[in-house]
Each structure stands twice: as structure tokens, then as C-alpha cells.
Write a protein that holds these residues in place. Structure first.
Motif, short mmCIF file in Angstrom:
data_model
loop_
_atom_site.label_atom_id
_atom_site.label_comp_id
_atom_site.label_asym_id
_atom_site.label_seq_id
_atom_site.Cartn_x
_atom_site.Cartn_y
_atom_site.Cartn_z
N ASP A 65 1.08 -1.12 0.18
CA ASP A 65 0.37 -0.33 0.18
C ASP A 65 1.26 1.51 0.32
O ASP A 65 2.24 1.30 0.65
CB ASP A 65 -0.78 0.03 1.49
N ASP A 124 -3.67 4.52 -0.10
CA ASP A 124 -4.86 3.63 0.06
C ASP A 124 -5.01 3.45 1.78
O ASP A 124 -5.98 2.69 2.86
CB ASP A 124 -4.13 2.08 -0.29
N ARG A 174 -7.80 6.39 -1.50
CA ARG A 174 -8.12 6.29 -3.02
C ARG A 174 -9.59 5.40 -2.66
O ARG A 174 -10.06 5.02 -1.15
CB ARG A 174 -7.43 4.71 -3.42
N GLY A 215 -10.15 2.98 0.50
CA GLY A 215 -9.01 2.92 1.46
C GLY A 215 -9.04 3.34 2.72
O GLY A 215 -11.22 3.94 3.23
#
Length: 224
Positions: free
Chosen positions: A18, A76, A102, A105
Motif C-alpha cells: 500500500d 490506500d 483511493r 481506502g
């Protein structure tokens, strides 16, 4: 490749991982916040210029949570450790976190619960007293910042999440050992009894010291 990449195991790089933002990363003096090797990229922002030399980050930028200096959908995971209590404009910060996350996320935050006795005392005492207490406990007074407690209850978190399009996954309250009261046997006993009480009586859970929140940005096309 940033500073953390030097210590990143090949296995982590191989499977991707991530992109992470540490909101309020600071100078990197708390070793428990060193997550090098556990993500593809770890970035951080803080108004403290020492953030650019934070050894726990691939990239550190001077900035505020009200205007995060990264493009939309960059991360993320965003986490904030003992930051929410300092925010003068928490709704703006939550909106910025939602922007840079995102879809799908996660935003993780740990912060004091404003209804615990420690934040209550902090709200009634001047900032200079806070700096003295921190120096007495062996840390630098310059690492103490003004507190406002505008995002420091379960109701605050749910309100801010709803206002900024984030989903509440969990908001937990935790009470541990009364380290703030270790300066005398009498105060420590009081803290121990308080800890036992708020952990054993469900109706008193709202008086525990730490608030830990997990929020999620909805996936594309899903309802908030």
C-alpha cells in the motif's frame, strides 16, 4: 526510492503493498511509528519542518491537514496518531483525507477521548503547564502542541465522517495503565481503580482514555 526503501524486504516490494500517509508525522522521534518495510511507500506531512528529515518516511512534506499536498486518490491508508486533538478545523481535514484516499481506502486515527480525566484537565490548564508536564516526563517541551479536542468523541467522529463522505467501520475506546499518574502511589492507585471501573462497567466505556477510529472511503459506485 526513498529512505524507507533501503530497508524494505524484497518480498514486500515484490507483492506491491500500500501507499500510506502519516498525517502529523513529525520528526520521527517515536520509534513505534516506524513502519519502514511494511508498505510500498510511506509519506508524511506535518507543519514541523523537521518532517522532511523523518527517518521513518520515504517522503516528508511540510504541510497542514487542511490542505494535504498530494493529488486526489494517492493513498490506500492514512493514519493519524495523537493528531485529531490538535485540529482547529477537523471537518476540513477529514474532507482532505477523503480526497487523497483511493476508493476503499482506510483512515485510522488514535486520539484522546475528550471525556477522560486527562483531556478534561488539559482543557482547564494553560499550554505552558502541558509543556512542563512533558519535560518532567523526559521529553522535549517543543514537541507539545496546543490542543482543541474538536474531534475527540464517538459522536464527533461519526458527525465528521458523515459530513465528509466517509464510512464508520469502528470507533473503540480503550483504557490502559494510568501512566499519567505514576508520579505518586496515591495518584497511581486512583488511576488503577478508575481503569478497573471503566473497563468492567459497560455504561462507563465512554470515559476511557483512548479513542481509536477506523473510517473507510466508499468504493466507487457504492453509497456512503
Amino acid at each position: 526510492m526513498g529512505r524507507c526503501a533501503v530497508s524494505r524486504p524484497d518480498s514486500v516490494a515484490a507483492r506491491g503493498g500500500d501507499d500510506v500517509l502519516d498525517l502529523g508525522a513529525g520528526a520521527g522521534i517515536v520509534t513505534e511509528m516506524n513502519f519502514c518495510g511494511h508498505a510500498r511507500r510511506i509519506c508524511g506531512i506535518d507543519p514541523d519542518p523537521r518532517v522532511v528529515d523523518n527517518p521513518f518516511l520515504d517522503e516528508g512534506k511540510v504541510g497542514l491537514g487542511e490542505s494535504i499536498p498530494y493529488p486526489d486518490a494517492s493513498f490506500d491508508l492514512v493514519f493519524a496518531d495523537n493528531v485529531l486533538e490538535h485540529l482547529p478545523n477537523p471537518e476540513q481535514v477529514f474532507a482532505e483525507v477523503a480526497r487523497v484516499l483511493r476508493p476503499g481506502g482506510v483512515f485510522l486515527a488514535k486520539t484522546p477521548n475528550k471525556y477522560h480525566y486527562v483531556p478534561l484537565i488539559a482543557r482547564l490548564t494553560p499550554h505552558g503547564f502541558h509543556r512542563w508536564v512533558v519535560r518532567w516526563r523526559g521529553r522535549e517541551g517543543e514537541d507539545v502542541f496546543p490542543t482543541r479536542y474538536l474531534a475527540n468523541s464517538r459522536a464527533d467522529i461519526r458527525r465528521l465522517a458523515a459530513a465528509t463522505g466517509l464510512q464508520v467501520v469502528a470507533v473503540d475506546l480503550v483504557e490502559g495503565r494510568p501512566e499519567y499518574l505514576r508520579f505518586s502511589a496515591l495518584t497511581y492507585v486512583f488511576g488503577y481503580l478508575y481503569e478497573r471501573l471503566v473497563n468492567l462497567v459497560p455504561g462507563l466505556a465512554g470515559l476511557r482514555v483512548l479513542l481509536v477510529a477506523e473510517l473507510r472511503k466508499p468504493d466507487a459506485g457504492s453509497a456512503a
